[in-house]
Design a protein around this motif. Structure first.
Motif, mmCIF file in Angstrom:
data_model
loop_
_atom_site.group_PDB
_atom_site.id
_atom_site.type_symbol
_atom_site.label_atom_id
_atom_site.label_comp_id
_atom_site.label_asym_id
_atom_site.label_seq_id
_atom_site.Cartn_x
_atom_site.Cartn_y
_atom_site.Cartn_z
ATOM 1 N N SER A 65 0.854 -1.172 0.147
ATOM 2 C CA SER A 65 0.170 0.050 0.000
ATOM 3 C C SER A 65 0.907 1.325 0.005
ATOM 4 C CB SER A 65 -1.027 -0.086 1.295
ATOM 5 O OG SER A 65 -0.310 -0.287 2.355
ATOM 6 N N VAL A 66 2.054 1.188 -0.553
ATOM 7 C CA VAL A 66 3.035 2.184 -0.587
ATOM 8 C C VAL A 66 2.481 3.383 -1.486
ATOM 9 C CG1 VAL A 66 4.548 1.479 -2.532
ATOM 10 C CG2 VAL A 66 5.499 2.565 -0.712
ATOM 11 N N CYS A 67 1.772 3.165 -2.407
ATOM 12 C CA CYS A 67 1.553 4.265 -3.177
ATOM 13 C C CYS A 67 -0.262 4.418 -3.507
ATOM 14 C CB CYS A 67 1.901 3.757 -4.659
ATOM 15 S SG CYS A 67 1.389 5.173 -6.074
ATOM 16 N N ALA A 68 -0.673 5.457 -3.338
ATOM 17 C CA ALA A 68 -2.216 5.949 -3.410
ATOM 18 C C ALA A 68 -2.976 5.631 -4.615
ATOM 19 C CB ALA A 68 -2.491 7.283 -2.875
ATOM 20 N N LEU A 69 -1.959 5.367 -5.514
ATOM 21 C CA LEU A 69 -2.600 5.059 -7.136
ATOM 22 C C LEU A 69 -3.463 3.683 -6.986
ATOM 23 C CD1 LEU A 69 0.059 6.230 -9.608
ATOM 24 C CD2 LEU A 69 -1.944 7.315 -9.012
ATOM 25 N N LYS A 70 -2.833 2.979 -5.744
ATOM 26 C CA LYS A 70 -3.732 1.638 -5.820
ATOM 27 C C LYS A 70 -5.110 1.619 -5.511
ATOM 28 C CE LYS A 70 -3.261 -2.845 -3.443
ATOM 29 N NZ LYS A 70 -2.664 -3.478 -2.454
ATOM 30 N N LYS A 71 -5.479 2.584 -4.720
ATOM 31 C CA LYS A 71 -6.806 2.836 -4.403
ATOM 32 C C LYS A 71 -7.638 3.242 -5.346
ATOM 33 C CE LYS A 71 -5.564 4.832 0.241
ATOM 34 N NZ LYS A 71 -5.093 5.954 0.550
ATOM 35 N N SER A 72 -7.407 3.815 -6.371
ATOM 36 C CA SER A 72 -8.238 4.227 -7.738
ATOM 37 C C SER A 72 -8.213 3.221 -8.789
ATOM 38 C CB SER A 72 -7.735 5.718 -7.947
ATOM 39 O OG SER A 72 -6.613 5.772 -8.331
ATOM 40 N N ALA A 73 -7.289 2.345 -8.717
ATOM 41 C CA ALA A 73 -7.092 1.439 -9.886
ATOM 42 C C ALA A 73 -7.938 0.149 -9.551
ATOM 43 C CB ALA A 73 -5.518 0.995 -10.009
ATOM 44 N N ILE A 74 -8.269 -0.472 -10.696
ATOM 45 C CA ILE A 74 -8.982 -1.493 -10.355
ATOM 46 C C ILE A 74 -8.114 -2.835 -10.154
ATOM 47 C CG2 ILE A 74 -10.575 -3.151 -11.641
ATOM 48 C CD1 ILE A 74 -11.209 -0.928 -13.705
ATOM 49 N N GLN A 75 -7.147 -2.837 -10.841
ATOM 50 C CA GLN A 75 -6.127 -4.020 -10.780
ATOM 51 C C GLN A 75 -4.579 -3.520 -10.710
ATOM 52 O OE1 GLN A 75 -6.476 -7.410 -12.990
ATOM 53 N NE2 GLN A 75 -8.043 -6.335 -14.455
ATOM 54 N N THR A 76 -4.013 -4.562 -9.943
ATOM 55 C CA THR A 76 -2.307 -4.172 -10.178
ATOM 56 C C THR A 76 -1.850 -4.870 -11.389
ATOM 57 O OG1 THR A 76 -2.341 -4.430 -7.780
ATOM 58 C CG2 THR A 76 -0.361 -4.588 -8.778
ATOM 59 N N VAL A 77 -1.391 -3.858 -12.171
ATOM 60 C CA VAL A 77 -0.779 -4.539 -13.439
ATOM 61 C C VAL A 77 0.610 -4.835 -13.434
ATOM 62 C CG1 VAL A 77 -0.714 -4.087 -16.070
ATOM 63 C CG2 VAL A 77 -2.532 -3.294 -14.648
ATOM 64 N N VAL A 78 1.256 -6.030 -13.351
ATOM 65 C CA VAL A 78 2.736 -6.114 -13.348
ATOM 66 C C VAL A 78 3.485 -6.360 -14.388
ATOM 67 C CG1 VAL A 78 4.354 -7.197 -11.961
ATOM 68 C CG2 VAL A 78 2.250 -6.737 -10.815
#
Ligand code: URA
Length: 242
Positions: A65-78
């Motif tokens: 949860s290091v970056c707030a962008l995770k909250k608004s994104a649907i998925q983690t794209v690696v």
């Protein structure tokens, strides 16, 4: 890490004159294989330094949860492509399509990227693709410097795990972040750079090229990109990279 090895580590550091740590946890240089196994079996990996494989890294990023962008994104794209490949491409951040499908470069820019790869005899099974930032910035804005810095350890670790022979940085954001420079893509393209980090045994041949999304908006820059692609193809042949 067991208490015993932790104590050994601390004593060694104190005897070496070190009295302060800049991180919360000292570097576990005395960590044994058994210690590492215990950390792994205890569930979530807590320290990025303990990660050995790209699937462990994916799990770690998903749980971060290091970056707030995770909250608004649907998925983690690696990532997408072949994790055994010696050619790694890195873009900026997922867009709307990537956020929807969970894979990098699947939108219009991705289709152009596939054509660029095909032009030099490559495809997604022959390369590995990732991004500097694994979460879509709202409205496809550029990630801020703070967001890039928060996510940078992920992509640095990812490069160390894949350990490619050639790194292709797609666009100014990836080029600046990984070549640690303020220079723009126009200056950085057209020549070979070397990427290095503490976890790599050798520097990696690195080429920065215009981002496919930029080329869709400004097709006049395709000629220079074609020249860069031919240089990459030459390097692949010369070093027998496959
Ligand atoms: N642009 C990027 O930089 N990365 C993607 O995955 C998609 C678009």
């Amino acid at each position: 890490m067991s208490l015993n090895s932790e104590l050994k580590n601390l004593k060694f550091l104190l005897n070496s004159g070190i009295s302060e740590f800049i991180q919360n946890i000292p570097n576990p240089i005395y960590q044994t294989k058994k210690d590492k196994k215990e950390i792994k079996n205890s569930g979530k990996i807590k320290n990025i330094a303990d990660i050995q494989t790209s699937s462990e890294l994916k799990e770690f990023i998903k749980n971060s949860s290091v970056c707030a962008l995770k909250k608004s994104a649907i998925q983690t794209v690696v990532s997408d492509g072949n994790s055994s490949s010696k050619i790694m491409l890195i873009g900026e951040a997922p867009g709307a399509e990537e956020d929807k499908y969970g894979k990098p470069f699947v939108g219009r820019g991705g289709q152009l990227l596939d054509k660029m790869l095909a032009a030099i005899g490559l495809d997604r099974n022959k390369v590995y693709i990732s991004n500097v930032v694994p979460w879509r910035p709202p409205g496809n804005r550029q990630p801020t410097t703070e967001e890039i810095l928060q996510c940078l350890p992920f992509i640095q670790k990812h490069i160390e795990i894949i350990n490619p022979s050639i790194l292709i940085l797609l666009g100014g954001t990836a080029a600046k972040a990984l070549l640690t420079t303020n220079q723009g893509i126009t200056k950085l393209r057209g020549t070979w750079h070397q990427y290095n980090s503490l976890g790599l045994s050798n520097p990696i041949f690195t080429r920065a090229i215009f981002h496919p999304a930029f080329l869709l908006r400004s097709p006049g820059y395709k000629k220079q990109t074609w020249e860069d692609l031919l240089e990459i193809q030459k390097k692949i042949k010369l070093n027998e990279i496959n």
